[in-house]
Design a protein around this motif. Structure first.
Motif, short mmCIF file in Angstrom:
data_model
loop_
_atom_site.label_atom_id
_atom_site.label_comp_id
_atom_site.label_asym_id
_atom_site.label_seq_id
_atom_site.Cartn_x
_atom_site.Cartn_y
_atom_site.Cartn_z
N TRP A 41 -8.06 11.82 19.52
CA TRP A 41 -6.76 11.66 18.88
C TRP A 41 -6.29 10.21 18.83
O TRP A 41 -5.46 9.85 17.99
N PHE A 42 -6.81 9.36 19.69
CA PHE A 42 -6.54 7.93 19.55
C PHE A 42 -7.23 7.39 18.30
O PHE A 42 -6.70 6.51 17.61
N THR A 43 -8.41 7.93 17.99
CA THR A 43 -9.10 7.55 16.76
C THR A 43 -8.30 8.00 15.54
O THR A 43 -8.17 7.25 14.56
N VAL A 44 -7.75 9.22 15.60
CA VAL A 44 -6.92 9.72 14.50
C VAL A 44 -5.68 8.86 14.33
O VAL A 44 -5.29 8.50 13.21
N SER A 45 -5.03 8.51 15.44
CA SER A 45 -3.81 7.70 15.37
C SER A 45 -4.10 6.31 14.82
O SER A 45 -3.30 5.75 14.07
N PHE A 46 -5.26 5.76 15.17
CA PHE A 46 -5.67 4.47 14.62
C PHE A 46 -5.86 4.57 13.10
O PHE A 46 -5.42 3.70 12.34
N THR A 47 -6.48 5.65 12.65
CA THR A 47 -6.68 5.87 11.21
C THR A 47 -5.34 6.00 10.50
O THR A 47 -5.14 5.44 9.41
N PHE A 48 -4.40 6.75 11.09
CA PHE A 48 -3.09 6.93 10.49
C PHE A 48 -2.32 5.61 10.44
O PHE A 48 -1.63 5.31 9.46
N ASP A 49 -2.44 4.81 11.50
CA ASP A 49 -1.75 3.52 11.54
C ASP A 49 -2.23 2.62 10.40
O ASP A 49 -1.43 1.95 9.74
N ARG A 50 -3.54 2.60 10.15
CA ARG A 50 -4.09 1.78 9.05
C ARG A 50 -3.64 2.32 7.69
O ARG A 50 -3.39 1.56 6.76
N PHE A 51 -3.52 3.64 7.59
CA PHE A 51 -3.03 4.25 6.35
C PHE A 51 -1.59 3.80 6.08
O PHE A 51 -1.24 3.40 4.96
N VAL A 52 -0.76 3.84 7.10
CA VAL A 52 0.64 3.43 6.96
C VAL A 52 0.73 1.94 6.63
O VAL A 52 1.49 1.53 5.74
N ALA A 53 -0.05 1.12 7.31
CA ALA A 53 0.00 -0.33 7.11
C ALA A 53 -0.40 -0.72 5.69
O ALA A 53 0.15 -1.67 5.13
N ILE A 54 -1.34 0.02 5.09
CA ILE A 54 -1.85 -0.35 3.77
C ILE A 54 -1.11 0.36 2.65
O ILE A 54 -0.86 -0.22 1.59
N CYS A 55 -0.70 1.60 2.88
CA CYS A 55 -0.16 2.42 1.79
C CYS A 55 1.35 2.64 1.84
O CYS A 55 1.94 3.06 0.85
N CYS A 56 1.97 2.44 2.98
CA CYS A 56 3.40 2.73 3.11
C CYS A 56 4.15 1.45 3.51
O CYS A 56 4.48 1.26 4.70
N GLN A 57 4.40 0.60 2.55
CA GLN A 57 4.95 -0.72 2.83
C GLN A 57 6.33 -0.67 3.49
O GLN A 57 6.64 -1.49 4.34
N LYS A 58 7.17 0.27 3.10
CA LYS A 58 8.52 0.35 3.68
C LYS A 58 8.48 0.89 5.10
O LYS A 58 9.19 0.40 5.98
N SER A 112 -10.09 16.74 9.43
CA SER A 112 -9.33 16.85 8.19
C SER A 112 -8.34 15.69 8.05
O SER A 112 -8.16 15.14 6.95
N HIS A 113 -7.72 15.29 9.15
CA HIS A 113 -6.76 14.18 9.10
C HIS A 113 -7.46 12.86 8.78
O HIS A 113 -6.96 12.06 7.98
N ILE A 114 -8.60 12.62 9.40
CA ILE A 114 -9.33 11.37 9.15
C ILE A 114 -9.78 11.29 7.70
O ILE A 114 -9.64 10.25 7.04
N VAL A 115 -10.33 12.39 7.18
CA VAL A 115 -10.78 12.41 5.78
C VAL A 115 -9.59 12.21 4.84
O VAL A 115 -9.67 11.44 3.87
N LEU A 116 -8.48 12.89 5.12
CA LEU A 116 -7.30 12.78 4.26
C LEU A 116 -6.74 11.35 4.25
O LEU A 116 -6.53 10.76 3.18
N PHE A 117 -6.53 10.78 5.43
CA PHE A 117 -5.94 9.44 5.51
C PHE A 117 -6.86 8.38 4.91
O PHE A 117 -6.40 7.46 4.23
N ASN A 118 -8.16 8.52 5.15
CA ASN A 118 -9.10 7.55 4.59
C ASN A 118 -9.16 7.64 3.07
O ASN A 118 -9.25 6.62 2.38
N SER A 119 -9.10 8.86 2.55
CA SER A 119 -9.12 9.04 1.09
C SER A 119 -7.89 8.40 0.45
O SER A 119 -7.99 7.70 -0.56
N LEU A 120 -6.72 8.64 1.05
CA LEU A 120 -5.49 8.06 0.52
C LEU A 120 -5.50 6.54 0.65
O LEU A 120 -5.00 5.82 -0.23
N THR A 121 -6.07 6.04 1.74
CA THR A 121 -6.14 4.59 1.95
C THR A 121 -7.03 3.94 0.90
O THR A 121 -6.70 2.89 0.34
N VAL A 122 -8.19 4.55 0.62
CA VAL A 122 -9.11 4.02 -0.39
C VAL A 122 -8.42 3.99 -1.75
O VAL A 122 -8.50 2.99 -2.49
N ARG A 123 -7.76 5.08 -2.09
CA ARG A 123 -7.07 5.15 -3.38
C ARG A 123 -6.03 4.05 -3.49
O ARG A 123 -5.92 3.36 -4.53
#
Length: 325
Positions: free
Chosen positions: A99-116, A191-202
């Motif tokens: 779950w630390f790996t998942v949280s790291f993935t989510f943090d990168r998703f937020v940093a790149i895709c959710c500017q606000k 599922s969370h890792i695949v979802l966040f990575n897909s959104l980050t790539v997009r």
């Protein structure tokens, strides 16, 4: 009588994993703690959390459980109270690592895709709170593991050994815990890792196209520092995520095919394909706790520089000690 091949492999594999995994994760923690790798504070928190969890997996899951408890069956580690605590911690450590790996993935998703949102979430304070919350939830979630095992022998009124409690695993709460644990440690993270990575790539592809159009000269895109930073960030993110999924995939498949309970109750011969598949999955999932130091070394130039400095330090220290004498 010859030992089954899978047991011989375990006796060789786990000491090697311990010998390389412990110093690698200790070195990673030391380097990241110095803060000289050019990483943001929130990323450093997650990477330190992952390294610490991986270190605990190597120390408790591999060294104490698979090596010491196996080779020294009559040591204090085999007392039921100690044995149950070790088994509980093996589950906790792996859960935290996942779950630390998942949280790291989510943090990168937020940093790149959710500017606000990133200015509130991608901070040292927020990442520390996330890591602390995950740790507390994992500790609470795995309390049933204490009731999943019972003593194996009673010697001089002292309980020794641990074996799966048939009463627990045959009960409705026990079965529910098994399936919940499988979903928690495998399918939800996958599922969370695949979802966040897909959104980050997009998001990255869209941003890069827009940036290229604004710059108007595609040939200059290679010297664009922002694009280069995104590229390095995404390489590390994907390498961590994809390697994690690949190393856990065998365990995930064997968990489904054996429904976990078959492995827990398993007392048959060690040549059974289900047992071999389960143990192979365990080999690979524990190897994932050695992956991150390797990934950081390959993908992060400043981490490599710090690692080289650490390797050179003892040689620089020798002349000083000799000179003082």
């Amino acid at each position: 009588m010859e030992k089954p091949v899978i047991l011989l492999v375990k006796e060789i594999y786990y000491p090697i994993l311990t010998a390389v995994g412990l110093p690698a994760n200790l070195m990673t923690i030391a380097i990241l703690s110095r803060g000289n790798c050019g990483l943001s504070k929130c990323i450093s928190v997650y990477m330190l959390a992952m390294a610490t969890a991986d270190l605990l997996v190597i120390f408790i899951n591999v060294m104490l459980y698979y090596i010491f408890s196996y080779h020294f069956p009559l040591s204090f580690l085999s007392q039921t109270s100690v044995c149950k605590t070790i088994l509980y911690m093996t589950v906790v450590n792996l859960d935290c690592s996942v779950w630390f790996t998942v949280s790291f993935t989510f943090d990168r998703f937020v940093a790149i895709c959710c500017q606000k949102f990133k200015f509130k979430f991608c901070t040292k304070k927020a990442s520390t709170a996330v890591v602390t919350t995950i740790s507390a939830l994992v500790l609470l979630k795995n309390i049933p593991a204490f009731f999943a095992y019972e003593h194996q022998h009673l010697i001089n009124n002292m309980q020794w050994g641990c074996r799966a409690s048939l009463a627990f695993f045959s009960s409705t709460p026990g079965r529910a815990y098994i399936w919940f644990h499988g979903a928690w440690v495998l399918w939800l993270p996958f599922s969370h890792i695949v979802l966040f990575n897909s959104l980050t790539v997009r998001c990255i592809l869209v941003a890069n196209r827009a940036r290229t159009r604004l710059r108007g000269d595609r040939s200059k895109d290679h010297s664009d520092s922002e694009t280069e930073n995104r590229r390095k960030s995404i390489i590390m993110l994907f390498t961590v995520s994809v390697t994690f999924i690949l190393l856990w995939l065998t365990y995930a498949v064997s968990l489904v095919t054996t429904k976990l309970s078959n492995t827990i109750y398993y007392l048959g011969d060690r040549t059974n394909p289900a047992y071999i598949a389960t143990e192979t999955g365990a080999f690979l999932k524990l190897l994932s706790c050695f992956q991150n130091p390797c990934i950081y070394t390959v993908t992060q130039s400043k981490f490599r520089k710090e690692l080289k400095n650490a390797a050179k330090y003892p040689w620089r220290l020798i002349p000083r000690l000799v000179g003082n004498n």
